[in-house]
Design a protein around this motif. Structure first.
Motif, PDB file in Angstrom:
ATOM      1  N   ALA A   1       4.958   4.695   6.208  1.00 24.16           N
ATOM      2  CA  ALA A   1       3.634   5.029   5.651  1.00 24.16           C
ATOM      3  C   ALA A   1       2.826   5.687   6.750  1.00 24.16           C
ATOM      4  O   ALA A   1       3.068   5.447   7.936  1.00 24.16           O
ATOM      5  CB  ALA A   1       2.915   3.774   5.150  1.00 24.16           C
ATOM      6  N   CYS A   2       1.859   6.497   6.345  1.00 24.07           N
ATOM      7  CA  CYS A   2       0.950   7.053   7.337  1.00 24.07           C
ATOM      8  C   CYS A   2      -0.426   7.261   6.715  1.00 24.07           C
ATOM      9  O   CYS A   2      -0.555   7.353   5.484  1.00 24.07           O
ATOM     10  CB  CYS A   2       1.482   8.360   7.924  1.00 24.07           C
ATOM     11  SG  CYS A   2       1.556   9.728   6.764  1.00 24.07           S
ATOM     12  N   ILE A   3      -1.437   7.266   7.580  1.00 29.13           N
ATOM     13  CA  ILE A   3      -2.813   7.469   7.114  1.00 29.13           C
ATOM     14  C   ILE A   3      -3.544   8.338   8.133  1.00 29.13           C
ATOM     15  O   ILE A   3      -3.154   8.398   9.303  1.00 29.13           O
ATOM     16  CB  ILE A   3      -3.569   6.137   6.927  1.00 29.13           C
ATOM     17  CG1 ILE A   3      -3.515   5.288   8.211  1.00 29.13           C
ATOM     18  CG2 ILE A   3      -3.013   5.340   5.761  1.00 29.13           C
ATOM     19  CD1 ILE A   3      -4.768   5.183   8.965  1.00 29.13           C
ATOM     20  N   THR A   4      -4.598   8.964   7.665  1.00 31.73           N
ATOM     21  CA  THR A   4      -5.435   9.756   8.558  1.00 31.73           C
ATOM     22  C   THR A   4      -6.681   8.978   8.922  1.00 31.73           C
ATOM     23  O   THR A   4      -7.354   8.416   8.035  1.00 31.73           O
ATOM     24  CB  THR A   4      -5.843  11.075   7.884  1.00 31.73           C
ATOM     25  OG1 THR A   4      -4.666  11.813   7.564  1.00 31.73           O
ATOM     26  CG2 THR A   4      -6.728  11.911   8.805  1.00 31.73           C
ATOM     27  N   LEU A   5      -6.949   8.891  10.200  1.00 33.24           N
ATOM     28  CA  LEU A   5      -8.224   8.319  10.640  1.00 33.24           C
ATOM     29  C   LEU A   5      -9.273   9.420  10.593  1.00 33.24           C
ATOM     30  O   LEU A   5      -9.111  10.468  11.227  1.00 33.24           O
ATOM     31  CB  LEU A   5      -8.094   7.762  12.059  1.00 33.24           C
ATOM     32  CG  LEU A   5      -7.308   6.468  12.196  1.00 33.24           C
ATOM     33  CD1 LEU A   5      -7.156   6.092  13.665  1.00 33.24           C
ATOM     34  CD2 LEU A   5      -7.984   5.345  11.440  1.00 33.24           C
ATOM     35  N   HIS A   6     -10.331   9.172   9.836  1.00 33.36           N
ATOM     36  CA  HIS A   6     -11.355  10.193   9.635  1.00 33.36           C
ATOM     37  C   HIS A   6     -12.560  10.001  10.552  1.00 33.36           C
ATOM     38  O   HIS A   6     -13.430  10.862  10.597  1.00 33.36           O
ATOM     39  CB  HIS A   6     -11.844  10.158   8.185  1.00 33.36           C
ATOM     40  CG  HIS A   6     -10.758  10.330   7.176  1.00 33.36           C
ATOM     41  ND1 HIS A   6     -10.164  11.544   6.917  1.00 33.36           N
ATOM     42  CD2 HIS A   6     -10.129   9.433   6.371  1.00 33.36           C
ATOM     43  CE1 HIS A   6      -9.237  11.387   5.981  1.00 33.36           C
ATOM     44  NE2 HIS A   6      -9.199  10.119   5.639  1.00 33.36           N
ATOM     45  N   GLN A   7     -12.629   8.864  11.218  1.00 28.90           N
ATOM     46  CA  GLN A   7     -13.788   8.547  12.060  1.00 28.90           C
ATOM     47  C   GLN A   7     -13.303   8.096  13.437  1.00 28.90           C
ATOM     48  O   GLN A   7     -12.203   7.537  13.562  1.00 28.90           O
ATOM     49  CB  GLN A   7     -14.626   7.410  11.431  1.00 28.90           C
ATOM     50  CG  GLN A   7     -15.031   7.641   9.987  1.00 28.90           C
ATOM     51  CD  GLN A   7     -16.081   8.707   9.830  1.00 28.90           C
ATOM     52  OE1 GLN A   7     -16.766   9.053  10.790  1.00 28.90           O
ATOM     53  NE2 GLN A   7     -16.219   9.243   8.631  1.00 28.90           N
TER      54      GLN A   7
ATOM     55  N   VAL B   1     -13.061   5.565  15.210  1.00 30.27           N
ATOM     56  CA  VAL B   1     -13.269   4.129  15.058  1.00 30.27           C
ATOM     57  C   VAL B   1     -12.828   3.324  16.276  1.00 30.27           C
ATOM     58  O   VAL B   1     -13.168   2.148  16.399  1.00 30.27           O
ATOM     59  CB  VAL B   1     -12.543   3.608  13.803  1.00 30.27           C
ATOM     60  CG1 VAL B   1     -13.224   4.112  12.546  1.00 30.27           C
ATOM     61  CG2 VAL B   1     -11.079   4.049  13.811  1.00 30.27           C
TER      62      VAL B   1
ATOM     63  N   GLU C   1       0.306  14.687   6.505  1.00 26.18           N
ATOM     64  CA  GLU C   1       0.782  13.334   6.184  1.00 26.18           C
ATOM     65  C   GLU C   1       2.126  13.459   5.477  1.00 26.18           C
ATOM     66  O   GLU C   1       2.178  13.660   4.268  1.00 26.18           O
ATOM     67  CB  GLU C   1      -0.218  12.606   5.287  1.00 26.18           C
ATOM     68  CG  GLU C   1      -1.547  12.274   5.952  1.00 26.18           C
ATOM     69  CD  GLU C   1      -2.439  11.441   5.049  1.00 26.18           C
ATOM     70  OE1 GLU C   1      -2.029  11.123   3.908  1.00 26.18           O
ATOM     71  OE2 GLU C   1      -3.555  11.107   5.474  1.00 26.18           O
TER      72      GLU C   1
ATOM     73  N   LEU D   1      -8.411  -2.304  10.798  1.00 29.05           N
ATOM     74  CA  LEU D   1      -8.694  -1.164   9.914  1.00 29.05           C
ATOM     75  C   LEU D   1      -7.421  -0.362   9.645  1.00 29.05           C
ATOM     76  O   LEU D   1      -7.110  -0.033   8.488  1.00 29.05           O
ATOM     77  CB  LEU D   1      -9.764  -0.273  10.550  1.00 29.05           C
ATOM     78  CG  LEU D   1      -9.980   1.081   9.873  1.00 29.05           C
ATOM     79  CD1 LEU D   1     -10.544   0.908   8.471  1.00 29.05           C
ATOM     80  CD2 LEU D   1     -10.906   1.956  10.725  1.00 29.05           C
ATOM     81  N   VAL D   2      -6.682  -0.036  10.692  1.00 30.40           N
ATOM     82  CA  VAL D   2      -5.467   0.757  10.528  1.00 30.40           C
ATOM     83  C   VAL D   2      -4.405  -0.044   9.788  1.00 30.40           C
ATOM     84  O   VAL D   2      -3.710   0.466   8.902  1.00 30.40           O
ATOM     85  CB  VAL D   2      -4.958   1.239  11.904  1.00 30.40           C
ATOM     86  CG1 VAL D   2      -3.585   1.881  11.786  1.00 30.40           C
ATOM     87  CG2 VAL D   2      -5.962   2.207  12.522  1.00 30.40           C
TER      88      VAL D   2
ATOM     89  N   ALA E   1      -5.382  -0.020   6.137  1.00 31.91           N
ATOM     90  CA  ALA E   1      -5.264   1.319   5.549  1.00 31.91           C
ATOM     91  C   ALA E   1      -3.788   1.638   5.297  1.00 31.91           C
ATOM     92  O   ALA E   1      -3.432   2.231   4.267  1.00 31.91           O
ATOM     93  CB  ALA E   1      -5.895   2.359   6.470  1.00 31.91           C
ATOM     94  N   LEU E   2      -2.917   1.231   6.220  1.00 33.24           N
ATOM     95  CA  LEU E   2      -1.476   1.426   6.018  1.00 33.24           C
ATOM     96  C   LEU E   2      -0.963   0.559   4.868  1.00 33.24           C
ATOM     97  O   LEU E   2      -0.133   0.989   4.060  1.00 33.24           O
ATOM     98  CB  LEU E   2      -0.715   1.092   7.306  1.00 33.24           C
ATOM     99  CG  LEU E   2      -0.800   2.138   8.425  1.00 33.24           C
ATOM    100  CD1 LEU E   2      -0.304   1.551   9.747  1.00 33.24           C
ATOM    101  CD2 LEU E   2       0.013   3.386   8.074  1.00 33.24           C
TER     102      LEU E   2
ATOM    103  N   ALA F   1     -18.460   7.796   3.001  1.00 32.20           N
ATOM    104  CA  ALA F   1     -17.723   8.466   4.078  1.00 32.20           C
ATOM    105  C   ALA F   1     -16.278   7.968   4.178  1.00 32.20           C
ATOM    106  O   ALA F   1     -16.041   6.761   4.210  1.00 32.20           O
ATOM    107  CB  ALA F   1     -18.433   8.226   5.403  1.00 32.20           C
ATOM    108  N   PRO F   2     -15.306   8.886   4.226  1.00 30.77           N
ATOM    109  CA  PRO F   2     -13.918   8.449   4.441  1.00 30.77           C
ATOM    110  C   PRO F   2     -13.773   7.861   5.844  1.00 30.77           C
ATOM    111  O   PRO F   2     -14.356   8.379   6.800  1.00 30.77           O
ATOM    112  CB  PRO F   2     -13.107   9.740   4.289  1.00 30.77           C
ATOM    113  CG  PRO F   2     -14.071  10.844   4.544  1.00 30.77           C
ATOM    114  CD  PRO F   2     -15.424  10.352   4.144  1.00 30.77           C
ATOM    115  N   VAL F   3     -13.032   6.751   5.935  1.00 30.47           N
ATOM    116  CA  VAL F   3     -12.888   6.079   7.238  1.00 30.47           C
ATOM    117  C   VAL F   3     -11.440   6.138   7.715  1.00 30.47           C
ATOM    118  O   VAL F   3     -11.152   6.687   8.782  1.00 30.47           O
ATOM    119  CB  VAL F   3     -13.364   4.614   7.155  1.00 30.47           C
ATOM    120  CG1 VAL F   3     -13.177   3.922   8.508  1.00 30.47           C
ATOM    121  CG2 VAL F   3     -14.824   4.548   6.729  1.00 30.47           C
ATOM    122  N   ALA F   4     -10.549   5.575   6.915  1.00 31.29           N
ATOM    123  CA  ALA F   4      -9.125   5.553   7.294  1.00 31.29           C
ATOM    124  C   ALA F   4      -8.295   5.551   6.030  1.00 31.29           C
ATOM    125  O   ALA F   4      -8.477   4.675   5.180  1.00 31.29           O
ATOM    126  CB  ALA F   4      -8.808   4.329   8.134  1.00 31.29           C
ATOM    127  N   GLY F   5      -7.383   6.508   5.909  1.00 32.94           N
ATOM    128  CA  GLY F   5      -6.576   6.585   4.700  1.00 32.94           C
ATOM    129  C   GLY F   5      -7.475   6.696   3.490  1.00 32.94           C
ATOM    130  O   GLY F   5      -8.391   7.517   3.452  1.00 32.94           O
TER     131      GLY F   5
END
Lengths: 120, 381
Positions: free
Chosen positions: A56-62, A64, A94, B139-140, B143-144, B192-196
């Motif tokens: 799985a993968c995700i994009t960090l948008h901030q 953080v 992704e 958080l990560v 989100a995963l 606001a989008p944060v993660a995934g």
């Protein structure tokens, strides 16, 4: 150029990617990554092929966390050796689950960092 | 091994809160003593009658309880500080229950208090390098998990957002909540989008606050002439930590499943008997996954339960009627005790404006970094 974290990875012999530095229990075959000084005695140092399947993968948008410059794609990957690791991907795409990936060394702020990218 | 039901009965006789809020100049002593005095007033007790105080906090530093409680007057009571990450308050409550249940004490305070900004995580000091700076980031991690649940069970961003809509709506009716504003599905998704797939309104806020509960034995309740009808029985108290799982599985989810099963077993009930569950929804995906793991529905059906209203106040089992961590807030030390205070208020029928009708049995369930799980079942008898 120096490796940012030589305790974790090294250039692969084929010159195309990176290997991950782990410990293996000779009795059970169990792997430990990263190499921990607190592991049970008698572990042998091994190099793991950096090839993996993307889970799985995700994009960090901030931003953080310290050091995170968005957008940053973070993945959970299962190495061919069996271990599951979290790593950062090259680029902002992704890839879908199951994509074959490999560890590579990329220049990042004057040092070589380990990232994962899809196998061509 | 003995359980709470093997020990003498333990009942919650007093609850008190300081509203959860964004970081402020308010000293933690003010936060904590506000909750404490409210709990004493609710129980009809004086400070000298408290025999021990279990203080749940993760960010204040050494001896937070002693510094705070000296303002109540020195009575020589036992004071212990309990740190267990997000489950610090839950663990302090568990210690209080065990002290009373075992007969060591008759009346014990569990108080959680925290201010954001000074907590230090041991995982950042273990001397080991990491491939990613996001390793061990909750958080990560979640989100995963959300992405995996999407791939395995077809969970959509709208499904997750419904958790936030419900919990912000509940929090809007809770005077102790950090957020007091109902949100629409569109607002949650457009934040606001944060993660995934997680947006800002699907993530718990950082903040501060305090929560206090007082537990007592039946002997103390009788001796002091306290109102037995408002006393809520603690049926079960469990604690565990993450076990190894197969590569690729989420140890946290399996930990919650095992913890939930054991907590229900010790309470002598099954999940269908629960009228209320307060659980760790720091991120929206957690409510869905944990509610499934705790047995409120089969795996993969959580989204459907959100859509059909089963977890709303007035539904089959109200999940996070307080607003949960997303809406009520997650100041860390107080959070688990705040869950118990909400449940006691609900089981007494005193949750004005957000009362789960006919509520008799409830579970409070927290997890903490590392990971640990702490579960309690409370019941109105």
């Amino acid at each position: 150029m120096e490796l940012r974290e030589p305790r974790l990875y090294a250039p692969a012999e084929d010159g195309k990617g990176a290997v991950l530095l782990a410990l293996r229990d000779p009795a059970t075959g169990a792997l430990t990554f990263p190499r921990s000084p607190h592991a049970a005695p008698g572990q042998e140092e091994v190099e793991l092929d950096g090839k993996a399947a993307l889970l799985a993968c995700i994009t960090l948008h901030q931003p953080v966390l310290p050091g995170v410059v968005p957008p940053l794609v973070v993945a959970r990957l299962q190495l061919d050796a069996g271990l599951v690791v979290d790593g950062v991907l090259v680029g902002t795409a992704e890839p879908p689950p199951g994509t074959r990936m490999r560890a590579v060394l990329v220049e990042q702020d004057g040092a070589l960092d380990c990232r994962f990218q899809a196998l061509a | 091994m003995s359980t709470m039901r093997d020990l003498r009965p333990v009942r919650v006789i007093g609850i008190g809160m300081h509203r959860y809020q964004f970081a402020s100049d308010t000293p933690y002593v003010t936060l904590g003593l506000t909750a404490l005095r409210a709990a004493l007033a609710d129980a009809g007790l004086g400070w000298p009658q408290i025999q021990a105080a279990m203080i749940g906090t993760a960010g204040l530093g050494m001896a937070a309880g002693r510094v705070m409680l000296r303002h109540m007057g020195g009575t020589g009571l036992e004071v212990m500080q309990v740190e267990n990450a997000s489950a610090s308050g839950s663990s302090a409550f568990r210690m209080a229950c065990l002290l009373v249940g075992s007969g060591q004490r008759d009346i014990v305070l569990a108080l959680g208090v925290d201010k954001h900004g000074s907590s230090h995580r041991a995982v950042d000091k273990d001397g080991l390098p990491r491939l990613s700076t996001t390793d061990h980031s909750p958080l990560v991690e979640f989100a995963l998990l959300a992405r995996l649940w999407r791939d395995r069970h077809g969970l959509t961003p709208q499904d997750m957002a419904r958790v936030a809509v419900k919990n912000h709506g509940n929090a809007a009716r809770n005077p102790f909540a950090q957020f007091r504003k109902p949100r629409t599905l569109e607002q949650v998704l457009a934040s606001a989008p944060v993660a995934g797939d997680l947006t800002a309104l699907q993530c718990c806020p950082r903040g501060e606050g305090a929560a206090a509960v007082i537990v007592a034995s039946d002997a103390a309740i009788a001796r002091l002439g306290l109102d037995q009808r408002r006393a809520i029985r603690v049926l079960a108290s469990t604690a565990s930590s993450e076990a190894d799982v197969a590569p690729g599985d989420f140890g946290m989810v399996e930990m919650v499943r095992q913890s939930g099963l054991e907590t229900l077993r010790q309470a002598g009930i099954d999940a269908a008997a629960l009228d209320i569950v307060e659980l760790h929804d720091a991120f929206s995906i957690e409510e869905i996954v944990y509610a499934e793991a705790l047995g409120l529905c089969p795996p993969g059906e959580g989204a459907a339960r959100l859509r059909d209203g089963a977890w709303e106040i007035g539904g089959r089992c109200a999940v996070n009627p307080s607003g949960g961590l997303i809406g009520m807030g997650h100041p860390i030390g107080p959070t688990g005790i705040g869950q118990v205070a909400e449940i006691v208020r609900q089981l007494r029928g005193e949750a004005e404006g957000r009362q789960q009708p006919g509520a008799r049995t409830a579970m409070a369930h927290m997890i903490g970094l590392g990971a640990v799980a702490v579960g309690h079942v409370l019941q109105r008898e």
